[in-house]
Design a protein around this motif. Structure first.
Motif, short mmCIF file in Angstrom:
data_model
loop_
_atom_site.label_atom_id
_atom_site.label_comp_id
_atom_site.label_asym_id
_atom_site.label_seq_id
_atom_site.Cartn_x
_atom_site.Cartn_y
_atom_site.Cartn_z
N VAL A 1 -5.54 -3.21 -11.01
CA VAL A 1 -5.36 -3.48 -12.43
C VAL A 1 -3.89 -3.77 -12.74
N PHE A 2 -2.97 -3.22 -11.96
CA PHE A 2 -1.54 -3.27 -12.26
C PHE A 2 -0.85 -4.43 -11.55
N PRO A 3 0.33 -4.85 -12.06
CA PRO A 3 1.09 -5.92 -11.39
C PRO A 3 1.38 -5.56 -9.94
N GLN A 4 1.18 -6.53 -9.04
CA GLN A 4 1.25 -6.27 -7.62
C GLN A 4 2.53 -6.75 -6.96
N GLU A 5 3.41 -7.36 -7.72
CA GLU A 5 4.65 -7.85 -7.15
C GLU A 5 5.56 -6.69 -6.72
N VAL A 6 6.33 -6.92 -5.66
CA VAL A 6 7.33 -5.94 -5.25
C VAL A 6 8.45 -5.96 -6.27
N GLN A 7 8.76 -4.80 -6.84
CA GLN A 7 9.75 -4.71 -7.91
C GLN A 7 11.00 -3.98 -7.41
N PRO A 8 12.18 -4.43 -7.85
CA PRO A 8 13.40 -3.71 -7.44
C PRO A 8 13.42 -2.31 -8.02
N LEU A 9 14.01 -1.40 -7.27
CA LEU A 9 14.06 -0.01 -7.71
C LEU A 9 15.11 0.18 -8.79
N ILE A 10 14.75 0.94 -9.83
CA ILE A 10 15.76 1.35 -10.79
C ILE A 10 16.62 2.44 -10.13
N PRO A 11 17.84 2.67 -10.63
CA PRO A 11 18.76 3.58 -9.94
C PRO A 11 18.19 4.96 -9.66
N SER A 12 17.43 5.54 -10.60
CA SER A 12 16.94 6.90 -10.40
C SER A 12 15.92 7.00 -9.28
N LEU A 13 15.36 5.86 -8.85
CA LEU A 13 14.35 5.88 -7.79
C LEU A 13 14.96 5.69 -6.40
N ARG A 14 16.24 5.40 -6.34
CA ARG A 14 16.88 5.15 -5.04
C ARG A 14 17.35 6.45 -4.42
N PHE B 1 0.60 -0.63 4.30
CA PHE B 1 1.68 0.23 3.81
C PHE B 1 3.00 -0.06 4.51
N PHE B 2 2.97 -0.13 5.83
CA PHE B 2 4.23 -0.29 6.57
C PHE B 2 4.77 -1.71 6.48
N THR B 3 3.92 -2.72 6.41
CA THR B 3 4.43 -4.09 6.27
C THR B 3 4.96 -4.33 4.86
N ARG B 4 4.35 -3.71 3.85
CA ARG B 4 4.90 -3.83 2.49
C ARG B 4 6.23 -3.10 2.41
N TRP B 5 6.35 -1.98 3.10
CA TRP B 5 7.62 -1.24 3.16
C TRP B 5 8.69 -2.11 3.80
N ALA B 6 8.35 -2.74 4.93
CA ALA B 6 9.33 -3.58 5.63
C ALA B 6 9.68 -4.82 4.80
N GLY B 7 8.67 -5.44 4.18
CA GLY B 7 8.92 -6.65 3.41
C GLY B 7 9.59 -6.41 2.08
N GLY B 8 9.33 -5.25 1.47
CA GLY B 8 9.91 -4.96 0.16
C GLY B 8 11.24 -4.25 0.21
N GLY B 9 11.56 -3.65 1.35
CA GLY B 9 12.86 -3.00 1.49
C GLY B 9 12.90 -1.56 1.04
N HIS B 10 11.79 -1.04 0.52
CA HIS B 10 11.74 0.37 0.13
C HIS B 10 10.30 0.86 0.26
N ILE B 11 10.13 2.16 0.35
CA ILE B 11 8.80 2.73 0.51
C ILE B 11 7.93 2.36 -0.69
N PRO B 12 6.75 1.83 -0.46
CA PRO B 12 5.94 1.31 -1.58
C PRO B 12 5.20 2.39 -2.36
N VAL B 13 5.96 3.14 -3.15
CA VAL B 13 5.36 4.16 -4.02
C VAL B 13 6.07 4.19 -5.37
N SER B 14 6.75 3.10 -5.73
CA SER B 14 7.65 3.15 -6.88
C SER B 14 7.02 2.71 -8.19
N ASN B 15 5.81 2.15 -8.17
CA ASN B 15 5.13 1.80 -9.41
C ASN B 15 3.67 2.17 -9.30
N MET B 16 2.89 1.93 -10.36
CA MET B 16 1.51 2.40 -10.38
C MET B 16 0.66 1.72 -9.33
#
Length: 420
Positions: free
Chosen positions: A124-137, A65-80
């Motif tokens: 089952v879902f895409p696992q790539e880190v995705q940029p946040l849409i504006p409403s999620l920032r 969780f914390f390394t994905r947060w650091a590597g992705g630049g945002h808390i990893p809860v933004s997609n399924m």
């Protein structure tokens, strides 16, 4: 190795440690009959090893969780994918808290598989880190999602304890109408769990086989009165199409077992270009789940609830009832803060309104009202034991529909969830 690569490795390690912990919990409970030690000593020894293993898995999960947060630049809860992996982590946090209080080894046998199934579902879902849409920032997103998931994780532990209570107390030898109804209810609950597993088996089996069939469908829109604009849309099936999209044509078809065309097409009232594909997925989940259920019934030669009941021999049903209540009592205020209060604050910031009757908002409210009724009936009406256990089981089914059905089937503002 990058942070994201390390994160993925930590997630896989957590999955295998949880799976190992589940097997160790099974040995602790099942193996006590064949151990040379006393049953109590055997259970305590292997239960301790199992809990240590699950705790190591949780540490790996936290590292993910914390390394994905650091590597992705945002808390990893933004997609399924990210949300379901976070939910599975919170289920283990809730299990660890409740286990530390009550020290019931059997709880691991029913709680840890929930986390494992949710982790498998996330894959089952895409696992790539995705940029946040504006409403999620927004900081309110972090608070809203994390607290909502933590509350739901305690509901999951309450569900596990409630199901254990029912397996412990339902009289599977009785032929009275009331007991038969209880037996069917427990069996149906177990069947629903197996259908979810059937969905995962179907997805991963056909994914590994590389299955793909493509349909095309005309999508007619009306831009101006008297002028129709038609576009061609492709629908890609990753499972053999029992049901084709409504009014579609085959672009490419990968036959299986000699079948070269769908058996039927989705009814006209199923809206959306992907409605047929989703309906097809539901059918495959039911078929695969039914086959797994049938195979298990053939192996044990009795209803699954009746086969599981001896596992709970000697367990104090009062303790199970207490765990069910305490887990939900802990989760309810957390869920209230996350799924309602901070969700409404975030909605005001993102969309300029506190409430908009979006399907996810409605079902979050339904979930909150259900657990409010549970606590009211428990505290004010004295609903304990079997009534309380059934409410805990039904409540978590409502949670699962809110997470799965609303996100993946019903369109709305929460449809950004990264479905594929």
């Amino acid at each position: 190795m990058s942070l994201l690569d390390f994160s993925n490795a930590a997630f896989i390690a957590a999955f295998f440690l949880y799976s190992g912990a589940f097997m160790l919990f099974t040995i602790a409970i099942m193996g006590r009959r064949w151990s040379g030690r006393s049953p109590k000593e055997h259970t305590a020894r292997w239960g301790r090893i199992a809990f240590i293993t699950s705790s190591l898995g949780l540490l790996c999960h936290l590292a993910y969780f914390f390394t994905r947060w650091a590597g992705g630049g945002h808390i990893p809860v933004s997609n399924m994918y990210e949300f379901m992996t976070f939910l599975s982590m919170m289920v283990m946090v809730a299990f660890t808290v409740i286990f530390s209080i009550y020290r019931k080894i059997l709880l691991g046998l029913f709680s840890v598989p929930i986390s494992i199934i949710v982790m498998a579902y996330a894959a089952v879902f895409p696992q790539e880190v995705q940029p946040l849409i504006p409403s999620l920032r927004s900081i309110y997103l972090n608070i809203h999602v994390t607290l909502a998931a933590l509350g739901e994780s305690f509901f999951a532990v309450g569900f596990a304890a409630g199901l254990m209570y029912l397996l412990r107390t339902v009289d599977f030898k009785s032929s009275s109408k009331s007991d038969k109804r209880q037996q069917r209810g427990v069996e149906f609950t177990l069947f629903i769990i197996i259908v979810i597993i059937g969905f995962l088996v179907s997805v991963f089996a056909f994914r590994e086989a590389g299955y793909e069939t493509v349909f095309t469908r005309s999508n007619v829109t009306v831009d101006n009165p008297g002028q129709n604009d038609s576009t061609i849309e492709k629908v890609i099936y990753k499972m053999p199409p029992i049901v084709a999209p409504y009014h579609s044509e085959i672009e490419s078809f990968q036959s299986i077992l000699g079948v070269k065309k769908p058996l039927t097409e989705a009814p006209f009232w199923m809206k959306g270009v992907n409605a047929g594909r989703k309906f097809n997925t539901v059918i495959w989940s039911l078929l695969t789940g039914a086959m797994i259920y049938g195979a298990l019934r053939l192996i044990v030669r009795k209803p699954l609830g009746k086969a599981l009941q001896p596992v709970l021999d000697g367990i104090d049903e009062g303790d199970l009832d207490e765990i069910t209540y305490r887990a939900i009592a802990i989760g309810f205020p957390i869920f209230t803060l996350g799924a309602l209060i901070f969700a409404m604050i975030w909605a005001q910031v993102a969309w300029g309104r506190f409430w908009g009757w979006d399907p996810k908002e409605v079902w979050a409210l339904v979930t909150w009202l259900f657990y409010s009724a549970y606590l009211h009936l428990r505290l004010a009406r004295g609903w304990q034991g079997r009534k309380s256990a059934w409410l805990a089981v039904l409540g978590f089914l409502v949670v699962m529909f809110t997470l799965v059905g609303v996100n993946l089937v019903i369109a709305g503002l929460h449809s950004y969830a990264g479905t594929d």
